[in-house]
Scaffold this motif. Sequence first.
Motif, PDB file in Angstrom:
ATOM      1  N   TYR A 113       0.833  -1.211   0.000  1.00  0.00           N
ATOM      2  CA  TYR A 113       0.000   0.000   0.000  1.00  0.00           C
ATOM      3  C   TYR A 113       0.868   1.263   0.000  1.00  0.00           C
ATOM      4  O   TYR A 113       0.565   2.242  -0.693  1.00  0.00           O
ATOM      5  N   ARG A 147       0.854   3.932  -3.078  1.00  0.00           N
ATOM      6  CA  ARG A 147       0.460   5.327  -2.853  1.00  0.00           C
ATOM      7  C   ARG A 147       1.583   6.276  -3.290  1.00  0.00           C
ATOM      8  O   ARG A 147       1.326   7.330  -3.881  1.00  0.00           O
ATOM      9  N   MET A 186      -2.540   7.477  -4.813  1.00  0.00           N
ATOM     10  CA  MET A 186      -3.826   7.015  -4.289  1.00  0.00           C
ATOM     11  C   MET A 186      -3.725   5.558  -3.882  1.00  0.00           C
ATOM     12  O   MET A 186      -2.727   4.897  -4.163  1.00  0.00           O
ATOM     13  N   THR A 187      -4.772   5.054  -3.248  1.00  0.00           N
ATOM     14  CA  THR A 187      -4.784   3.644  -2.857  1.00  0.00           C
ATOM     15  C   THR A 187      -5.106   2.789  -4.073  1.00  0.00           C
ATOM     16  O   THR A 187      -5.678   3.283  -5.063  1.00  0.00           O
TER      17      THR A 187
END
Length: 306
Positions: free
Chosen positions: A269, A273, A278-279
């Motif tokens: 993650y 990012r 962003m995720t």
Amino acid sequence: MEGFPVFTGEYLFDSCSSVQMLLTQETVTSVCHQHDFLELAYVVQGKGIHLAGEDKMQVMQGDLLVIPPGVSHVFHPQDLTGAEPLLIFNCMLRPELCRILRELPRPFSEVDMLPLLRLLEVKQWFWYRGKSVELTLLLRRMQGMQNYGSLRGQQQLYPLLFEVANLIMPAAAVPFTQQPGKDYDPLHDVILYMISNFRKKITLKEMSRQISVSSRQFQRLFKIKTGRSYIQMLQEIRMKYSCILLMFTKLGIQSVALEVGIYDMKYFYRLFREYSGMTPASYRNRLQSHFLSAKEMMSSAEHCSH
């Protein structure tokens, strides 16, 4: 999941098109992929390496590569810093173009269509290096028509495609043979190996052995020639591949992480990012929303045209 991601016509073609054209700039970390359509890839500018299956060749301005469905391939710029772009004009042809051509109200003869029909049936990749002025002019005319999305606009492309196919089809029968040139940098082999094997745990020591230098010398050389560290490039390759999987598959986020060789979800993650801003879920939702909006616009335009 085995092999490389498949770029599908569902995402790349609009609903009334059997021909789609794009101008792309290849990077050192471009993703090795397949498609479910035929691609004509013309080198507009620059020099580089093209990997198709197990075949590797040096390419330059004026080369045209024919890539059938199911063949994994990737372009790799010769300049590893990105200072000298490798620009590719992609002409993509859906398999159903065969049926569409045969159902046309006969503005074209069978003789005119035959080279293109044969081209759409090729199973093995091939390349054309004729340095033909005629081919260059044809492709430039096609590039100028890339916004012709209507059915009528598509049909205006067909005579140009017939001529292109007629020029290049003789090259389909020529076996591929090429030795790397004197200017070939073995670091390309290292990066192409990374692009093809990033799922594995590939160590810096293993990569340095490929070009017969020490790990320390390899790190220094890699940084000088590419402008980034070995780990930075490996993680960029993994993140690019993650983006493709989020777009072209329905794999869950954890499965995507495992597919690119990352087993720590917090680490995945964080990397994603940093790479995309962003995720993974937000990235996928944004892509799907954009895709659906484009489809809705096309549907609305078609409805208004009737």
